[in-house]
Design a protein around this motif. Sequence first.
Motif, mmCIF file in Angstrom:
data_model
loop_
_atom_site.group_PDB
_atom_site.id
_atom_site.type_symbol
_atom_site.label_atom_id
_atom_site.label_comp_id
_atom_site.label_asym_id
_atom_site.label_seq_id
_atom_site.Cartn_x
_atom_site.Cartn_y
_atom_site.Cartn_z
ATOM 1 N N PHE B 67 6.029 -7.059 13.480
ATOM 2 C CA PHE B 67 6.131 -5.791 12.750
ATOM 3 C C PHE B 67 6.472 -6.035 11.289
ATOM 4 O O PHE B 67 5.945 -5.366 10.392
ATOM 5 C CB PHE B 67 7.193 -4.904 13.398
ATOM 6 N N ILE B 68 7.389 -6.989 11.042
ATOM 7 C CA ILE B 68 7.791 -7.247 9.661
ATOM 8 C C ILE B 68 6.588 -7.694 8.844
ATOM 9 O O ILE B 68 6.397 -7.243 7.711
ATOM 10 C CB ILE B 68 8.906 -8.308 9.600
ATOM 11 N N ILE B 69 5.755 -8.556 9.422
ATOM 12 C CA ILE B 69 4.589 -9.038 8.681
ATOM 13 C C ILE B 69 3.647 -7.877 8.380
ATOM 14 O O ILE B 69 3.149 -7.732 7.262
ATOM 15 C CB ILE B 69 3.871 -10.151 9.470
ATOM 16 N N ALA B 70 3.422 -7.008 9.366
ATOM 17 C CA ALA B 70 2.516 -5.873 9.155
ATOM 18 C C ALA B 70 3.041 -4.969 8.060
ATOM 19 O O ALA B 70 2.303 -4.539 7.163
ATOM 20 C CB ALA B 70 2.346 -5.101 10.453
ATOM 21 N N ILE B 71 4.356 -4.688 8.109
ATOM 22 C CA ILE B 71 4.913 -3.755 7.133
ATOM 23 C C ILE B 71 4.999 -4.410 5.767
ATOM 24 O O ILE B 71 4.804 -3.755 4.738
ATOM 25 C CB ILE B 71 6.266 -3.235 7.637
ATOM 26 N N ALA B 72 5.257 -5.726 5.718
ATOM 27 C CA ALA B 72 5.288 -6.421 4.430
ATOM 28 C C ALA B 72 3.929 -6.361 3.762
ATOM 29 O O ALA B 72 3.842 -6.202 2.542
ATOM 30 C CB ALA B 72 5.730 -7.860 4.623
ATOM 31 N N ALA B 73 2.866 -6.474 4.558
ATOM 32 C CA ALA B 73 1.528 -6.394 3.975
ATOM 33 C C ALA B 73 1.299 -5.031 3.348
ATOM 34 O O ALA B 73 0.800 -4.921 2.218
ATOM 35 C CB ALA B 73 0.475 -6.680 5.046
ATOM 36 N N ALA B 74 1.697 -3.959 4.057
ATOM 37 C CA ALA B 74 1.553 -2.610 3.504
ATOM 38 C C ALA B 74 2.409 -2.459 2.248
ATOM 39 O O ALA B 74 1.967 -1.895 1.239
ATOM 40 C CB ALA B 74 1.959 -1.583 4.546
ATOM 41 N N GLU B 75 3.618 -3.015 2.306
ATOM 42 C CA GLU B 75 4.545 -2.896 1.179
ATOM 43 C C GLU B 75 3.976 -3.591 -0.055
ATOM 44 O O GLU B 75 4.067 -3.079 -1.175
ATOM 45 C CB GLU B 75 5.883 -3.500 1.596
ATOM 46 N N VAL B 76 3.373 -4.765 0.152
ATOM 47 C CA VAL B 76 2.792 -5.492 -0.984
ATOM 48 C C VAL B 76 1.671 -4.678 -1.611
ATOM 49 O O VAL B 76 1.584 -4.563 -2.835
ATOM 50 C CB VAL B 76 2.274 -6.861 -0.520
ATOM 51 N N ALA B 77 0.824 -4.078 -0.768
ATOM 52 C CA ALA B 77 -0.295 -3.296 -1.303
ATOM 53 C C ALA B 77 0.219 -2.148 -2.158
ATOM 54 O O ALA B 77 -0.227 -1.941 -3.296
ATOM 55 C CB ALA B 77 -1.162 -2.790 -0.160
ATOM 56 N N VAL B 78 1.207 -1.405 -1.626
ATOM 57 C CA VAL B 78 1.725 -0.260 -2.372
ATOM 58 C C VAL B 78 2.450 -0.722 -3.635
ATOM 59 O O VAL B 78 2.251 -0.172 -4.727
ATOM 60 C CB VAL B 78 2.668 0.568 -1.472
ATOM 61 N N GLY B 79 3.260 -1.772 -3.499
ATOM 62 C CA GLY B 79 4.019 -2.255 -4.651
ATOM 63 C C GLY B 79 3.109 -2.722 -5.772
ATOM 64 O O GLY B 79 3.335 -2.404 -6.942
ATOM 65 N N LEU B 80 2.067 -3.461 -5.416
ATOM 66 C CA LEU B 80 1.163 -3.958 -6.454
ATOM 67 C C LEU B 80 0.409 -2.804 -7.104
ATOM 68 O O LEU B 80 0.154 -2.828 -8.314
ATOM 69 C CB LEU B 80 0.194 -4.977 -5.869
ATOM 70 N N ALA B 81 0.059 -1.779 -6.316
ATOM 71 C CA ALA B 81 -0.606 -0.616 -6.903
ATOM 72 C C ALA B 81 0.322 0.064 -7.900
ATOM 73 O O ALA B 81 -0.107 0.478 -8.986
ATOM 74 C CB ALA B 81 -1.019 0.363 -5.812
ATOM 75 N N ILE B 82 1.613 0.146 -7.558
ATOM 76 C CA ILE B 82 2.570 0.757 -8.489
ATOM 77 C C ILE B 82 2.675 -0.081 -9.759
ATOM 78 O O ILE B 82 2.699 0.439 -10.875
ATOM 79 C CB ILE B 82 3.950 0.913 -7.808
ATOM 80 N N ILE B 83 2.708 -1.423 -9.589
ATOM 81 C CA ILE B 83 2.813 -2.299 -10.761
ATOM 82 C C ILE B 83 1.593 -2.129 -11.659
ATOM 83 O O ILE B 83 1.701 -2.071 -12.881
ATOM 84 C CB ILE B 83 2.993 -3.764 -10.316
ATOM 85 N N VAL B 84 0.403 -2.038 -11.035
ATOM 86 C CA VAL B 84 -0.814 -1.868 -11.836
ATOM 87 C C VAL B 84 -0.776 -0.537 -12.577
ATOM 88 O O VAL B 84 -1.108 -0.464 -13.774
ATOM 89 C CB VAL B 84 -2.059 -1.966 -10.933
ATOM 90 N N ALA B 85 -0.335 0.534 -11.893
ATOM 91 C CA ALA B 85 -0.249 1.835 -12.553
ATOM 92 C C ALA B 85 0.757 1.789 -13.701
ATOM 93 O O ALA B 85 0.523 2.353 -14.776
ATOM 94 C CB ALA B 85 0.153 2.900 -11.533
#
Lengths: 158, 103
Positions: B67-85
């Motif tokens: 579960f941690i790996i799955a949620i970390a993947a989602a977290e990375v996607a959202v975090g990087l999108a925020i950084i790009v914005a």
Amino acid sequence: MNVHDTLFWFFSLAISSRNPVTSAMFLVALFVFMAGLFVLLEAFFLAAIQVLVYAGAVMVLFLFVIMLLNIKEAERRHFRLLGVVGGVAVAGALAWELAIILRRPVESLNPGKAEFGGGLEAVVKPLFANYMLPFEVTALLLLVAMIGVVLLSKEELK
Amino acid sequence: MTSALTLNHYLWISGLLFALGIAGIVMRRNLLVIFMALEMNLNAANLALIAFSKFNKLVDGQVLVFFIIAIAAAEVAVGLAIIVALFRRKQTVSVNELNSMRL
């Protein structure tokens, strides 16, 4: 110099490299080494997932964003004094606590129990029994994250 | 298969990796590198969970890591999108310059 020290110095390169791309490459190596440790712990399925998801998908995403942003590299290593002192203090305190706790060997809770292996079947079976609800919720969370990312990446946020 | 590696060895590596991740988060100024250090922390927790799972002979730790790996993947996607914005608006990823929320 034993294995611990080697791993430690190698890992520390990942946070101390000046160029984010170098950092990312060391992080890829770190994830692969972690997968190796997972194999040593006989968690074969998770080792495969680790390489696929972390070293594959996540780090590709990281490198993609690093290249996309085209960050002008800081000419000199820019550490704030407070940050360095704080970082070393926190990390040192953690390591010190660890040293105290791990002086004695940690005993296993279930010495007589049978090993469960760690292949695909052993790990996935509980997902469809005891952990059914979290599993479904994770699927929903991935969907929500995907929609959120698409929304965040839009040019105009209204 | 018996191995000379005990639970303590794995906990040592996990703890040192976590300490290193914390040091990276506090010391670095580049938002992307901070985010990578955060991933190191998650990995350290994963290693500790798998080690405990193996030595206590309970499969639940490994399920949690899944579960941690799955949620970390989602977290990375959202975090990087925020950084790009964020980068689009401010043209920087240095936390020294992203201080508009500072008191």
